[in-house]
Motif scaffolding. Structure first.
Motif, PDB file in Angstrom:
ATOM      1  N   GLU A   1       0.138  14.335   0.008  1.00 43.69           N
ATOM      2  CA  GLU A   1       1.712  14.590   0.152  1.00 43.69           C
ATOM      3  C   GLU A   1       2.176  14.600   2.265  1.00 43.69           C
ATOM      4  OE1 GLU A   1       1.555  18.914   3.447  1.00 43.69           O
ATOM      5  OE2 GLU A   1       1.164  19.466   0.895  1.00 43.69           O
ATOM      6  N   MET A   2       1.417  13.826   2.582  1.00 43.32           N
ATOM      7  CA  MET A   2       1.649  12.937   3.699  1.00 43.32           C
ATOM      8  C   MET A   2       1.971  11.852   3.544  1.00 43.32           C
ATOM      9  SD  MET A   2       1.851  15.183   6.134  1.00 43.32           S
ATOM     10  CE  MET A   2       1.686  14.613   7.419  1.00 43.32           C
ATOM     11  N   PHE A   3       1.169  10.830   2.596  1.00 41.35           N
ATOM     12  CA  PHE A   3       1.587   9.374   2.400  1.00 41.35           C
ATOM     13  C   PHE A   3       2.460   9.169   0.819  1.00 41.35           C
ATOM     14  CE2 PHE A   3      -2.310   9.710   4.316  1.00 41.35           C
ATOM     15  CZ  PHE A   3      -1.839   9.076   5.458  1.00 41.35           C
ATOM     16  N   PRO A   4       3.623   9.076   0.533  1.00 43.88           N
ATOM     17  CA  PRO A   4       4.445   8.703  -0.053  1.00 43.88           C
ATOM     18  C   PRO A   4       3.781   7.637  -1.008  1.00 43.88           C
ATOM     19  CG  PRO A   4       5.398   7.770   2.044  1.00 43.88           C
ATOM     20  CD  PRO A   4       4.031   8.432   1.986  1.00 43.88           C
ATOM     21  N   SER A   5       2.670   6.984  -1.336  1.00 45.85           N
ATOM     22  CA  SER A   5       2.888   5.478  -1.541  1.00 45.85           C
ATOM     23  C   SER A   5       1.344   4.846  -1.218  1.00 45.85           C
ATOM     24  CB  SER A   5       4.072   4.569  -1.379  1.00 45.85           C
ATOM     25  OG  SER A   5       3.549   3.787  -0.878  1.00 45.85           O
ATOM     26  N   ALA A   6       1.121   4.856  -2.231  1.00 42.65           N
ATOM     27  CA  ALA A   6       0.113   3.633  -2.049  1.00 42.65           C
ATOM     28  C   ALA A   6      -0.405   3.025  -0.524  1.00 42.65           C
ATOM     29  CB  ALA A   6      -0.270   2.763  -3.301  1.00 42.65           C
ATOM     30  N   ASP A   7       0.725   2.209  -0.999  1.00 42.57           N
ATOM     31  CA  ASP A   7       1.077   1.260  -0.261  1.00 42.57           C
ATOM     32  C   ASP A   7       0.909   1.962   1.517  1.00 42.57           C
ATOM     33  OD1 ASP A   7       1.057  -0.866  -1.519  1.00 42.57           O
ATOM     34  OD2 ASP A   7       3.553  -0.796  -1.263  1.00 42.57           O
ATOM     35  N   ALA A   8       1.351   3.166   1.738  1.00 38.84           N
ATOM     36  CA  ALA A   8       1.819   3.761   3.290  1.00 38.84           C
ATOM     37  C   ALA A   8       0.184   4.389   3.599  1.00 38.84           C
ATOM     38  CB  ALA A   8       2.627   4.780   2.894  1.00 38.84           C
ATOM     39  N   VAL A   9      -1.211   4.834   2.372  1.00 39.00           N
ATOM     40  CA  VAL A   9      -1.576   5.287   2.328  1.00 39.00           C
ATOM     41  C   VAL A   9      -2.877   3.615   3.059  1.00 39.00           C
ATOM     42  CG1 VAL A   9      -4.028   5.753   2.079  1.00 39.00           C
ATOM     43  CG2 VAL A   9      -2.353   6.753   0.861  1.00 39.00           C
ATOM     44  N   ASN A  10      -2.133   2.366   2.425  1.00 42.08           N
ATOM     45  CA  ASN A  10      -3.302   1.707   2.505  1.00 42.08           C
ATOM     46  C   ASN A  10      -2.438   0.987   4.335  1.00 42.08           C
ATOM     47  OD1 ASN A  10      -5.133   0.452   0.834  1.00 42.08           O
ATOM     48  ND2 ASN A  10      -2.979   0.106  -0.806  1.00 42.08           N
TER      49      ASN A  10
END
Length: 77
Positions: free
Chosen positions: A46-55
């Motif tokens: 829930e803290m990351f809107p996308s895979a790019d944000a996680v990366n």
């Protein structure tokens, strides 16, 4: 006398057109077989809107870990 067949015996019938088979997508937006899939716990996701944000976050964490003298980012617990 039986003919020696050096090719593999398979059970596929000749009428199957293997060129028309499609690769099944296992997830929405799957683009290649080389990708690693990582499952995030709901509170983290829930803290990351996308895979790019996680990366991006993981790359920043790697940079911070590499600045620590004598620390290997792969062994940080």
């Amino acid at each position: 006398m039986k003919k020696d067949n050096s090719e593999l015996d398979d059970e596929l019938l000749p009428e199957y057109d293997l060129k028309s088979l499609r690769v099944r997508k296992l997830g929405s937006g799957r683009k290649s077989f080389g990708s690693a899939i990582v499952r995030l716990e709901p509170d983290v996701a829930e803290m990351f809107p996308s895979a790019d944000a996680v990366n991006e976050a993981l790359r920043l964490l790697i940079q911070i870990a590499q600045r620590q003298p004598g620390k290997n980012p792969a062994t940080i617990e």
